[in-house]
Design a protein around this motif. Structure first.
Motif, PDB file in Angstrom:
ATOM      1  N   VAL A 288       0.913  -1.408   0.081  1.00 46.33           N
ATOM      2  CA  VAL A 288       0.095  -0.297  -0.098  1.00 46.33           C
ATOM      3  C   VAL A 288       1.001   1.283  -0.122  1.00 46.33           C
ATOM      4  CG1 VAL A 288      -1.652   1.377   1.063  1.00 46.33           C
ATOM      5  CG2 VAL A 288      -1.664  -1.209   1.315  1.00 46.33           C
ATOM      6  N   VAL A 289       0.331   2.067  -1.037  1.00 47.39           N
ATOM      7  CA  VAL A 289       1.245   3.498  -1.152  1.00 47.39           C
ATOM      8  C   VAL A 289       0.331   4.708  -0.616  1.00 47.39           C
ATOM      9  CG1 VAL A 289       2.478   4.695  -2.829  1.00 47.39           C
ATOM     10  CG2 VAL A 289       2.682   2.395  -2.862  1.00 47.39           C
ATOM     11  N   LEU A 294      -3.972   8.393  -9.642  1.00 42.48           N
ATOM     12  CA  LEU A 294      -4.034   9.055 -10.739  1.00 42.48           C
ATOM     13  C   LEU A 294      -2.714   9.791 -10.903  1.00 42.48           C
ATOM     14  CD1 LEU A 294      -5.058   9.929 -13.418  1.00 42.48           C
ATOM     15  CD2 LEU A 294      -6.258  11.639 -12.435  1.00 42.48           C
ATOM     16  N   THR A 295      -2.354  10.459  -9.356  1.00 44.15           N
ATOM     17  CA  THR A 295      -1.149  10.883  -9.369  1.00 44.15           C
ATOM     18  C   THR A 295       0.003  10.352  -9.624  1.00 44.15           C
ATOM     19  OG1 THR A 295      -2.199  12.228  -7.528  1.00 44.15           O
ATOM     20  CG2 THR A 295       0.106  12.704  -7.899  1.00 44.15           C
ATOM     21  N   TRP A 368      -5.381   1.291 -12.935  1.00 43.46           N
ATOM     22  CA  TRP A 368      -4.311   1.412 -14.019  1.00 43.46           C
ATOM     23  C   TRP A 368      -3.282   0.389 -14.112  1.00 43.46           C
ATOM     24  CZ3 TRP A 368      -6.117   5.112 -11.136  1.00 43.46           C
ATOM     25  CH2 TRP A 368      -6.871   6.256 -11.415  1.00 43.46           C
ATOM     26  N   ALA A 369      -2.999  -0.018 -15.348  1.00 45.02           N
ATOM     27  CA  ALA A 369      -1.760  -1.010 -15.531  1.00 45.02           C
ATOM     28  C   ALA A 369      -0.683  -0.203 -16.338  1.00 45.02           C
ATOM     29  CB  ALA A 369      -2.305  -2.171 -16.286  1.00 45.02           C
ATOM     30  N   ILE A 370       0.419  -0.225 -15.960  1.00 42.39           N
ATOM     31  CA  ILE A 370       1.597   0.324 -16.800  1.00 42.39           C
ATOM     32  C   ILE A 370       2.614  -0.826 -16.925  1.00 42.39           C
ATOM     33  CG2 ILE A 370       3.464   1.924 -16.610  1.00 42.39           C
ATOM     34  CD1 ILE A 370       1.741   3.641 -15.061  1.00 42.39           C
ATOM     35  N   GLN A 399      -4.083   0.352  -8.030  1.00 46.43           N
ATOM     36  CA  GLN A 399      -5.588   0.189  -7.624  1.00 46.43           C
ATOM     37  C   GLN A 399      -5.721   1.259  -6.474  1.00 46.43           C
ATOM     38  OE1 GLN A 399      -7.934  -2.793  -7.962  1.00 46.43           O
ATOM     39  NE2 GLN A 399      -9.179  -1.071  -7.608  1.00 46.43           N
ATOM     40  N   ASP A 400      -6.800   2.121  -6.763  1.00 46.08           N
ATOM     41  CA  ASP A 400      -7.334   3.283  -6.042  1.00 46.08           C
ATOM     42  C   ASP A 400      -7.838   2.678  -4.661  1.00 46.08           C
ATOM     43  OD1 ASP A 400      -6.302   5.815  -6.380  1.00 46.08           O
ATOM     44  OD2 ASP A 400      -7.960   6.141  -7.973  1.00 46.08           O
ATOM     45  N   MET A 401      -7.589   3.172  -3.625  1.00 44.18           N
ATOM     46  CA  MET A 401      -8.005   2.740  -2.232  1.00 44.18           C
ATOM     47  C   MET A 401      -8.624   4.052  -1.552  1.00 44.18           C
ATOM     48  SD  MET A 401      -5.200   0.095  -0.880  1.00 44.18           S
ATOM     49  CE  MET A 401      -6.191  -0.433   0.612  1.00 44.18           C
ATOM     50  N   PRO A 402      -9.525   3.497  -0.724  1.00 42.15           N
ATOM     51  CA  PRO A 402      -9.941   4.851   0.173  1.00 42.15           C
ATOM     52  C   PRO A 402      -8.876   5.717   0.760  1.00 42.15           C
ATOM     53  CG  PRO A 402     -10.936   2.792   0.908  1.00 42.15           C
ATOM     54  CD  PRO A 402      -9.973   2.448  -0.020  1.00 42.15           C
ATOM     55  N   ASN A 403      -9.389   6.955   1.210  1.00 41.86           N
ATOM     56  CA  ASN A 403      -8.463   7.739   1.756  1.00 41.86           C
ATOM     57  C   ASN A 403      -7.128   8.498   0.963  1.00 41.86           C
ATOM     58  OD1 ASN A 403     -10.341   7.041   3.876  1.00 41.86           O
ATOM     59  ND2 ASN A 403      -8.550   5.591   4.722  1.00 41.86           N
TER      60      ASN A 403
END
Length: 729
Positions: A288-289, A294-295, A368-370, A399-403
């Protein structure tokens, strides 16, 4: 020398005819061509022993039913033939070398016409000499000797004196550093020899790609699109499939790629060339990052931000061409051709170079996949790396997560062809994929995103010393200054196409490596800078070594320049949850230099740690603390990097899994505290210094500054070993 033909046959097949006697008729009958079998046997013997003695000749004559004289003459003829071949080959080689030198000479003269003086923008002044005249004299004398030697060889082979060869125009040595290395590497007769390339500009401005591909055709672009699309399909399958494609290693819990399953799933990958020198490095990790998806995507698609996110891994990155820009202003569908150099912070590990395609796709809302995949140009690169690296489809899911957090799953999949063996100190680290693997990228990303988050929040998190840095702008300015210091430090260690290391002394088993560059950056002192580094092994866990360097009370035990004086922390900025991630300003209790402070940043995660520091004067620090732009403050950092030596014979190693342990529910810092649980392993420490040789434009690089930096490293290494009770051998 003439061919002897006491026997017949190869080589030469000369037949002597003795006229007029029946005797001659009889002898003629005895002459015959040697059979293929006889020649084969003679050749085999010649390979083993070109000068057989009488006993060997007699034995051959019995075996092959040939007269001893025939055997003797066959060997004489064969030796003559061999000598002629060698002379022809040497002759060609000399001619080729002569042509090469002429071409280089023309190229150098062309390059010199285009050189611009960094300080005034005009053409260079010819006496711009960075090297002692004495050294040049010795070098000239040596070159003359070398020329005489080559001339006499050439005269012998070519049969005429060298003066009749096409002339090689001389150029002024003063305008170039003609390093000793390019002249056959013959050491000096008397004085010391320094093979130091003077590099233009500092590493941070070296955005020159070793090979600039020509303009891409539409055909090539469409081939690139196909490659990228196929790579994306493969990456998505690699990211989503577990057992039997990925298995958990029983030594350290890491994901290991099952190559048999991989070859079955992706049969085209069987171009593994079955080359015994090619090995695969494959790794997968997730965590987790603290940054939204998007950023992250935007930063990954921008070469400069990509470098900023990974200052310890990415030595250089550049977008060569945007082949497709994303849809509707977003990044989905964006495809770029890029170049990058990846590093391990030690002069013992060569840099890895990649030309690759980076393709981004939004899979669904918030995911997203890069993908990165090598694109190999069929170019003859003059900086041909010592090994070939090919990146098979690698990359990540974001993968976006909450917060505002993201879960990142990362894969690195490479084929490496080593021409030179990996240095034994780094064998474990590199073969286990720890050096260039997914875990190192992910833990660095977690740490850097945490650092960026700290940069965003206001100054109230500076702890009990927050009063010293009055404003959020001041804190941000200090963090920018420290980040530039770390980037500069990392660039000074990497051995890239533009940075060649020269080994200086046998201070320890590795020796000190040095490299020189001319620094012209606004954020660097102007003049000639000497970088020196060495790597040592210590039988202690990395965490112990890191704590030792971090403790300002112990600084006087290793810091040769502190003259045994204590230091005190006067300002502190936290860069993350782990107390080891921070920026400090230290003041040395040294009355003679009251206006000098030490700026220091330390970083730690499960892949390793760094302590980087730099003397900065008081007015500059005050400027930064007041929020002024710190980009013109000159920095010349030194420091240490600490990593595990990769010895994995310990059952606790599954503690070293990076943040979130692969299930995505751990906090982003959970991994940091586990660094160094390898009770059996030791640490690899790189010690690196940079010193200003001279700020004069006509600076001379003398042996004195080299001896200084060599002594500095030697003494520091001894101090570290003594303070940590390690044997000082």
């Amino acid at each position: 020398m003439e061919y002897h033909s006491g026997g017949s046959g190869s080589p030469g097949d000369h037949h002597h005819h003795h006229h007029g006697s029946s005797d001659s008729q009889r002898r003629k009958k005895r002459y015959h061509r040697h059979t293929a079998n006889q020649i084969q046997r003679l050749e085999a013997m010649f390979k083993e022993c070109p000068h057989p003695d009488e006993k060997q000749r007699l034995q051959l004559s019995r075996e092959l039913a040939l007269a001893p004289r025939q055997i003797k003459f066959w060997f004489q003829n064969r030796r003559t033939q061999m000598k002629a071949q060698h002379e022809r080959a040497d002759n060609c080689q000399l001619r080729a070398e002569n042509d090469k030198i002429r071409c280089e000479n023309i190229a150098i003269r062309e390059a010199l016409k285009n050189v611009i003086c960094p300080s005034c923008g005009g053409p260079p002044i010819n006496d711009d000499c960075y090297f002692d005249e004495q050294k040049l004299r010795i070098e000239n004398a040596q070159l003359k000797e070398e020329l005489d030697r080559v001339s006499s060889i050439a005269a012998k082979y070519i049969g005429r004196p060298i003066s009749q060869l096409p002339p090689v125009t001389p150029i002024h040595i003063s305008s170039l550093d003609l390093s000793m290395g390019s002249f056959g590497g013959h050491g000096m007769g008397g004085g010391p020899s320094l093979d130091l390339d003077l590099l233009p500009g500092s590493s941070s401005t070296m955005q020159n790609v070793p090979y600039q591909p020509p303009c891409l055709t539409e055909m090539e672009k469409s081939v690139m699109s196909d490659i990228a699309t196929n790579a994306m399909d493969e990456l998505v399958r690699l990211l989503q499939t577990d057992d039997p494609l990925w298995m958990k290693s029983n030594t350290d819990g890491r994901d290991v790629l099952n190559l048999d399953t991989y070859d079955r799933m992706f049969p085209k990958a069987n171009n593994r060339l079955k080359n015994p020198n090619i090995r695969t490095e494959a790794s997968r990790d997730s965590g987790v990052v603290i940054m939204n998806g998007l950023t992250l995507v935007e930063m990954f698609m921008d070469a400069n931000k990509w470098m900023e996110l990974f200052p310890t891994i990415v030595a250089m990155a550049k977008t060569i061409e945007v082949i497709a820009s994303g849809m509707m202003g977003g990044h989905s569908g964006s495809l770029q051709l890029m170049y990058e150099e990846l590093q391990v912070l030690s002069p013992l590990v060569p840099i890895r170079e990649f030309y690759f395609l980076r393709y981004c796709q939004q899979i669904e809302q918030g995911l997203w996949a890069i993908v990165d995949v090598s694109y190999d140009f069929p170019h003859d690169n003059q900086f041909a790396p010592q090994f070939r690296c090919h990146r098979l489809p690698s990359g990540c899911f974001i993968q976006d997560m909450p917060n505002g957090y993201s879960k990142v799953t990362w894969i690195e999949h490479l084929e490496i062809e080593d021409k030179n063996p990996v240095h034994r100190l780094y064998r474990n680290v590199i073969y286990s994929s720890a050096a260039f693997g997914a875990e190192r990228f992910l833990t660095t990303l977690q740490r850097m995103c945490e650092r960026l988050a700290c940069l965003m929040v206001s100054a109230n998190s500076t702890g009990n010393l927050s009063g010293v840095i009055p404003s959020p702008e001041g804190k941000r300015s200090m963090m920018k200054l420290a980040q530039r210091m770390v980037t500069n430090f990392c660039a000074s260690i990497s051995a890239s196409a533009s940075h060649r290391w020269t080994t200086l002394s046998a201070l320890n088993e590795i020796g000190v490596r040095v490299t020189v560059r001319k620094s012209t950056d606004p954020g660097q002192p102007n003049g000639v800078v000497l970088s020196a580094a060495t790597t040592i092994w210590l039988p202690l866990p990395p965490q112990t070594v890191f704590n030792f360097f971090k403790d300002e009370r112990k600084r006087s035990q290793w810091d040769v320049l502190s003259n045994g004086n204590a230091v005190q922390e006067v300002a502190h900025i936290a860069n993350g949850a782990h107390p080891g991630n921070c920026i400090s300003v230290l003041r040395a209790y040294n009355t003679s230099q009251n206006n000098m402070l030490i700026l220091q940043e330390s970083c730690v995660d499960s892949s390793g740690s760094l302590v980087v520091y730099c003397p900065v004067d008081l007015t500059a620090i005050n400027m930064a603390m007041n929020g002024e732009d710190p980009s013109c403050i000159p920095l010349l950092p030194s420091g240490f990097t600490i990593t595990s030596d990769g010895n994995q014979n310990d059952s606790n190693n599954n503690n070293i899994q990076s943040g979130g342990g692969g299930n995505g529910d751990g906090a982003s810092t959970s991994s940091n505290t586990n660094i160094g649980n390898k009770s059996s392993g030791g640490s690899l420490i790189t010690v690196a210094f940079q010193i200003m040789v001279s700020s004069l434009p006509s600076a001379k690089l003398n042996m004195e500054s080299v001896a200084t930096v060599n002594g500095l490293i030697g003494e520091t290494v001894q101090h570290i070993k003594a303070a940590l009770n390690c044997p000082s051998s």
